[in-house]
Design a protein around this motif. Structure first.
Motif, mmCIF file in Angstrom:
data_model
loop_
_atom_site.group_PDB
_atom_site.id
_atom_site.type_symbol
_atom_site.label_atom_id
_atom_site.label_comp_id
_atom_site.label_asym_id
_atom_site.label_seq_id
_atom_site.Cartn_x
_atom_site.Cartn_y
_atom_site.Cartn_z
ATOM 1 N N GLU A 39 41.448 43.432 42.116
ATOM 2 C CA GLU A 39 41.785 44.736 41.532
ATOM 3 C C GLU A 39 41.071 44.916 40.200
ATOM 4 O O GLU A 39 40.570 45.994 39.893
ATOM 5 C CB GLU A 39 43.298 44.859 41.361
ATOM 6 N N ALA A 40 41.014 43.846 39.404
ATOM 7 C CA ALA A 40 40.319 43.914 38.110
ATOM 8 C C ALA A 40 38.845 44.239 38.299
ATOM 9 O O ALA A 40 38.271 45.024 37.526
ATOM 10 C CB ALA A 40 40.492 42.606 37.341
ATOM 11 N N ASP A 41 38.228 43.667 39.321
ATOM 12 C CA ASP A 41 36.813 43.965 39.608
ATOM 13 C C ASP A 41 36.643 45.433 39.990
ATOM 14 O O ASP A 41 35.693 46.085 39.574
ATOM 15 C CB ASP A 41 36.280 43.083 40.746
ATOM 16 N N VAL A 42 37.571 45.923 40.800
ATOM 17 C CA VAL A 42 37.524 47.334 41.200
ATOM 18 C C VAL A 42 37.612 48.229 39.966
ATOM 19 O O VAL A 42 36.836 49.173 39.817
ATOM 20 C CB VAL A 42 38.646 47.683 42.195
ATOM 21 N N LEU A 43 38.556 47.927 39.089
ATOM 22 C CA LEU A 43 38.728 48.758 37.890
ATOM 23 C C LEU A 43 37.501 48.707 36.997
ATOM 24 O O LEU A 43 37.123 49.722 36.395
ATOM 25 C CB LEU A 43 39.992 48.336 37.135
ATOM 26 N N GLU A 44 36.833 47.565 36.926
ATOM 27 C CA GLU A 44 35.609 47.468 36.134
ATOM 28 C C GLU A 44 34.523 48.353 36.750
ATOM 29 O O GLU A 44 33.792 49.036 36.048
ATOM 30 C CB GLU A 44 35.147 46.015 36.087
#
Length: 100
Positions: free
Chosen positions: A59-64
């Motif tokens: 999810e953190a990668d998606v948000l980045e």
């Protein structure tokens, strides 16, 4: 915009000049910018929701990645607005707040 609509304090907080506590822009302009940012967060929600499974990323990668999308020059968003969009996106998806 409905006059009784309250802008999120987190969004209004993007606009005071450094060292001041009040926005230096008219409320109507801030409301228009909020509408643009909220629309972008809503638009990104469904594509973002599918990326962790489709690409095998966090999810953190998606948000980045979505921060890069929201912050692209052609969106017309200021960097602080793009950050707000990503934080709002995380909120819409029930994901952890990525911070500013």
């Amino acid at each position: 915009m409905n006059d009784s609509f309250a802008l999120p304090p987190s969004f209004v907080a993007l606009y005071p000049p450094e060292g001041r506590t009040r926005a230096d822009r008219p409320l109507r302009e801030i409301a228009d910018r909020h509408e643009l940012c909220e629309d972008m967060a809503q638009m990104l929600a469904e594509p973002a929701r599918t990326l962790p499974l489709a690409l095998g990323i966090t999810e953190a990668d998606v948000l980045e990645r979505m921060r890069a999308v929201a912050g692209a020059e052609d969106t017309g968003l200021a960097p602080a607005e793009a950050g707000w969009v990503v934080r709002r996106l995380a909120e819409l998806l029930g994901w952890p707040d990525p911070g500013p």
